[in-house]
Structures are given as C-alpha cells and as structure tokens.
Design a protein around this motif. Structure first.
Motif, PDB file in Angstrom:
ATOM      1  N   ASN A  21       0.815  -1.217   0.000  1.00  0.00           N
ATOM      2  CA  ASN A  21       0.000   0.000   0.000  1.00  0.00           C
ATOM      3  C   ASN A  21       0.851   1.269   0.000  1.00  0.00           C
ATOM      4  OD1 ASN A  21      -2.346  -1.560   0.056  1.00  0.00           O
ATOM      5  ND2 ASN A  21      -2.442  -1.555   2.296  1.00  0.00           N
ATOM      6  N   ASP A  22       1.994   1.217   0.683  1.00  0.00           N
ATOM      7  CA  ASP A  22       2.845   2.404   0.777  1.00  0.00           C
ATOM      8  C   ASP A  22       3.753   2.577  -0.442  1.00  0.00           C
ATOM      9  OD1 ASP A  22       1.779   2.999   3.226  1.00  0.00           O
ATOM     10  OD2 ASP A  22       3.473   2.204   4.387  1.00  0.00           O
ATOM     11  N   ASP A  23       4.314   1.472  -0.933  1.00  0.00           N
ATOM     12  CA  ASP A  23       5.364   1.557  -1.949  1.00  0.00           C
ATOM     13  C   ASP A  23       4.941   1.077  -3.337  1.00  0.00           C
ATOM     14  OD1 ASP A  23       7.103   2.518  -0.005  1.00  0.00           O
ATOM     15  OD2 ASP A  23       7.719   0.500   0.579  1.00  0.00           O
ATOM     16  N   HIS A  24       3.804   0.430  -3.452  1.00  0.00           N
ATOM     17  CA  HIS A  24       3.391  -0.115  -4.748  1.00  0.00           C
ATOM     18  C   HIS A  24       1.911   0.157  -5.010  1.00  0.00           C
ATOM     19  CE1 HIS A  24       7.267  -2.133  -5.118  1.00  0.00           C
ATOM     20  NE2 HIS A  24       7.111  -2.570  -3.874  1.00  0.00           N
ATOM     21  N   ALA A  25       1.475   1.374  -4.688  1.00  0.00           N
ATOM     22  CA  ALA A  25       0.073   1.738  -4.863  1.00  0.00           C
ATOM     23  C   ALA A  25      -0.341   1.670  -6.334  1.00  0.00           C
ATOM     24  CB  ALA A  25      -0.177   3.144  -4.321  1.00  0.00           C
ATOM     25  N   ALA A  26       0.575   2.060  -7.236  1.00  0.00           N
ATOM     26  CA  ALA A  26       0.266   2.004  -8.667  1.00  0.00           C
ATOM     27  C   ALA A  26       0.037   0.566  -9.117  1.00  0.00           C
ATOM     28  CB  ALA A  26       1.386   2.643  -9.473  1.00  0.00           C
ATOM     29  N   THR A  27       0.795  -0.363  -8.541  1.00  0.00           N
ATOM     30  CA  THR A  27       0.622  -1.772  -8.882  1.00  0.00           C
ATOM     31  C   THR A  27      -0.764  -2.261  -8.480  1.00  0.00           C
ATOM     32  OG1 THR A  27       2.981  -2.225  -8.638  1.00  0.00           O
ATOM     33  CG2 THR A  27       1.493  -4.098  -8.465  1.00  0.00           C
ATOM     34  N   LEU A  28      -1.187  -1.930  -7.264  1.00  0.00           N
ATOM     35  CA  LEU A  28      -2.504  -2.352  -6.795  1.00  0.00           C
ATOM     36  C   LEU A  28      -3.599  -1.727  -7.650  1.00  0.00           C
ATOM     37  CD1 LEU A  28      -1.964  -2.078  -2.932  1.00  0.00           C
ATOM     38  CD2 LEU A  28      -1.856  -4.130  -4.353  1.00  0.00           C
ATOM     39  N   HIS A  29      -3.415  -0.468  -7.995  1.00  0.00           N
ATOM     40  CA  HIS A  29      -4.382   0.207  -8.874  1.00  0.00           C
ATOM     41  C   HIS A  29      -4.469  -0.517 -10.214  1.00  0.00           C
ATOM     42  CE1 HIS A  29      -6.577   3.863 -10.232  1.00  0.00           C
ATOM     43  NE2 HIS A  29      -6.075   3.534 -11.409  1.00  0.00           N
ATOM     44  N   ALA A  30      -3.310  -0.853 -10.777  1.00  0.00           N
ATOM     45  CA  ALA A  30      -3.283  -1.552 -12.065  1.00  0.00           C
ATOM     46  C   ALA A  30      -3.884  -2.947 -11.960  1.00  0.00           C
ATOM     47  CB  ALA A  30      -1.844  -1.634 -12.577  1.00  0.00           C
ATOM     48  N   MET A  31      -3.655  -3.627 -10.830  1.00  0.00           N
ATOM     49  CA  MET A  31      -4.227  -4.959 -10.638  1.00  0.00           C
ATOM     50  C   MET A  31      -5.752  -4.906 -10.652  1.00  0.00           C
ATOM     51  SD  MET A  31      -1.783  -6.605  -7.682  1.00  0.00           S
ATOM     52  CE  MET A  31      -0.135  -7.216  -8.037  1.00  0.00           C
ATOM     53  N   VAL A  32      -6.310  -3.887 -10.006  1.00  0.00           N
ATOM     54  CA  VAL A  32      -7.766  -3.730  -9.997  1.00  0.00           C
ATOM     55  C   VAL A  32      -8.273  -3.450 -11.407  1.00  0.00           C
ATOM     56  CG1 VAL A  32      -9.675  -2.301  -9.198  1.00  0.00           C
ATOM     57  CG2 VAL A  32      -7.889  -2.982  -7.595  1.00  0.00           C
ATOM     58  N   VAL A  33      -7.639  -2.507 -12.090  1.00  0.00           N
ATOM     59  CA  VAL A  33      -8.060  -2.157 -13.453  1.00  0.00           C
ATOM     60  C   VAL A  33      -7.949  -3.368 -14.371  1.00  0.00           C
ATOM     61  CG1 VAL A  33      -7.520  -0.724 -15.466  1.00  0.00           C
ATOM     62  CG2 VAL A  33      -7.459   0.272 -13.170  1.00  0.00           C
ATOM     63  N   PHE A  34      -6.905  -4.175 -14.175  1.00  0.00           N
ATOM     64  CA  PHE A  34      -6.683  -5.374 -14.992  1.00  0.00           C
ATOM     65  C   PHE A  34      -7.851  -6.341 -14.875  1.00  0.00           C
ATOM     66  CE2 PHE A  34      -5.020  -9.665 -15.699  1.00  0.00           C
ATOM     67  CZ  PHE A  34      -4.316  -9.505 -16.878  1.00  0.00           C
ATOM     68  N   ASN A  35      -8.505  -6.357 -13.703  1.00  0.00           N
ATOM     69  CA  ASN A  35      -9.587  -7.311 -13.448  1.00  0.00           C
ATOM     70  C   ASN A  35     -10.981  -6.721 -13.684  1.00  0.00           C
ATOM     71  OD1 ASN A  35      -8.487 -10.005 -12.138  1.00  0.00           O
ATOM     72  ND2 ASN A  35      -7.228  -8.352 -11.323  1.00  0.00           N
ATOM     73  N   LEU A  36     -11.070  -5.478 -14.144  1.00  0.00           N
ATOM     74  CA  LEU A  36     -12.371  -4.885 -14.428  1.00  0.00           C
ATOM     75  C   LEU A  36     -12.938  -5.423 -15.737  1.00  0.00           C
ATOM     76  CD1 LEU A  36     -11.759  -1.097 -13.585  1.00  0.00           C
ATOM     77  CD2 LEU A  36     -12.868  -2.819 -12.138  1.00  0.00           C
ATOM     78  N   SER A  37     -14.251  -5.333 -15.876  1.00  0.00           N
ATOM     79  CA  SER A  37     -14.872  -5.661 -17.152  1.00  0.00           C
ATOM     80  C   SER A  37     -14.537  -4.573 -18.168  1.00  0.00           C
ATOM     81  CB  SER A  37     -16.388  -5.769 -16.997  1.00  0.00           C
ATOM     82  OG  SER A  37     -16.950  -4.503 -16.690  1.00  0.00           O
TER      83      SER A  37
END
Length: 232
Positions: A21-37
């Motif tokens: 959450n602190d150092d890889h927020a962009a990764t988590l954001h991209a992971m969510v977007v990757f799994n969207l319809s």
C-alpha cells in the motif's frame, strides 16, 4: 518444514499489505483495473486500491469504483495459480503479478470508445496520406456523394486532401512525442520492463493522449501514496 514457513501469519500479512500500500500503490491500482470488465474499464474510475490480506492461495484488494457520481466500495480476490508452496514465494509471485498487471492491452483499441475513434481516425488519415494528395482528390471527385460533402465543408477536394496529409503528419509527430514521454514515465517512475514499456509506446503512437493519461494516472497514484508515507 515448519508451519511458520508454510503459512503466512497475520503479522506477515499485515506487513506485506503495508509495504504494498505504501510503496506499490500504482501496482494495486493496475491490478484492480486489470480485473475490471471492459465496460467498467472504459467508463468507471478506480480509487484508493488497498491490499487487505494475503494468504497462500490468494490475496484481496479493496477499492472504490466510481461510475460518474455513484461510487461504491468493492473488493477483488486474486488467486495465486498455483498456490504458494511457502511464504517465501509471496514476494516473487507478487512481483510477477505486478509486471502482468502493468502490461497494456491492445484490445483497448477496440473496447475503449475514445481509443477506437482515435485509432480509426489515424488509420483513415494514414490511408489518405499513402494515396497521396492527387490520388485522394481524384478519388473524391469520382465519388459524387463524397465530392458533395467535401466541397460543401472544405471548398475543394484538393484542399481536403492537403489537410488530410497535414493532419496525418501532425498526429504522427504529436503522438510520438507523447509516446516518448510515456516511455520515460514507465521506465523511471513505474519501473516497468523494457518490453512492457515498448507496448505502451506503440499504443501511445496509435492513439495519443488516452494512453498517456492511463500512465499518468498510475504515476499520480504512486506519487500520492509515497507522499502520504513520508508525511506520516
């Protein structure tokens, strides 16, 4: 092998989540977007993606999904395939998912409405430029309905053909300049692999600012998380 090595303890889970959450927020954001319809990816905005827990079989990410003014808290569960054998595998497997999530999708050229329009327009401009001003003007003049429209809007087919060629070269230069900036952000700010960066570059040349905006969104998310970490 002890249970401590074959399971991720609640303490380890919390530590990994805090780090992500602190150092890889962009990764988590991209992971969510990757799994969207496709619809959600095209019309909705993702906010505040946070890793909540991680285990041997999966990890969970909570986020806010906004469709216009309507926002709702959501959560996705991302499975490890195959499941982790030991807790030591968590970091390299998350790194794999990081790189996977940051790979752009060439299907956006079809599924994203704005990219579809811009890509189609660039193709038409490219075809017109390939034909050349004289040939394009001649073909327009030989097609009554096209000649009527072009003459009414642009005055003459020759003027329209000149504008087509000029627009093609302008868009090519503008998109390429944007693509170099996008590639710079990918490599320096988001630490993407060279192959992934090249894919973003190609898509940016094809469509222009919509791709650059996606990368800038990731950079903004990452910068905000790091600033929050420093101020806390």
């Amino acid at each position: 092998m002890t249970a401590a090595k074959t399971e991720i303890s609640p303490e380890s889970s919390a530590r990994i989540c805090t780090h992500m959450n602190d150092d890889h927020a962009a990764t988590l954001h991209a992971m969510v977007v990757f799994n969207l319809s496709n619809r959600e990816a095209a019309h909705c905005k993702v906010q505040n993606a946070k890793m909540m827990s991680i285990g041997m079989k999966e990890y969970s990410i909570s986020y806010i999904l906004c469709d216009g003014d309507a926002c709702a808290m959501k959560e996705i569960t991302v499975p490890f395939d195959p499941p982790l054998i030991s807790s030591a595998e968590a970091r390299p497997r998350l790194v794999q998912d990081h790189h996977k999530a940051l790979i752009p999708k060439f299907t956006w050229l079809v599924t994203d409405p704005l990219m579809r329009i811009l890509f189609g327009a660039c193709i038409l401009l490219g075809v017109g430029t390939a034909l050349g001003q004289e040939e394009l003007g001649s073909r327009i003049d030989d097609t009554p309905w096209a000649s009527a429209i072009v003459t009414a809007v642009f005055g003459t087919s020759a003027r329209f053909a000149k504008l087509v060629v000029g627009a093609w070269y302008f868009s090519l230069v503008a998109h390429t300049m944007e693509a170099f900036y996008t590639a710079y952000l990918c490599k320096t700010m988001l630490k993407m692999k060279t192959g992934t960066t090249f894919k973003w570059f190609v898509l940016n040349v094809c469509t222009g600012f919509p791709i650059m905006n996606k990368v800038q969104e990731l950079v903004t998310v990452d910068s905000a998380a790091r600033s929050k970490k420093k101020s806390s």
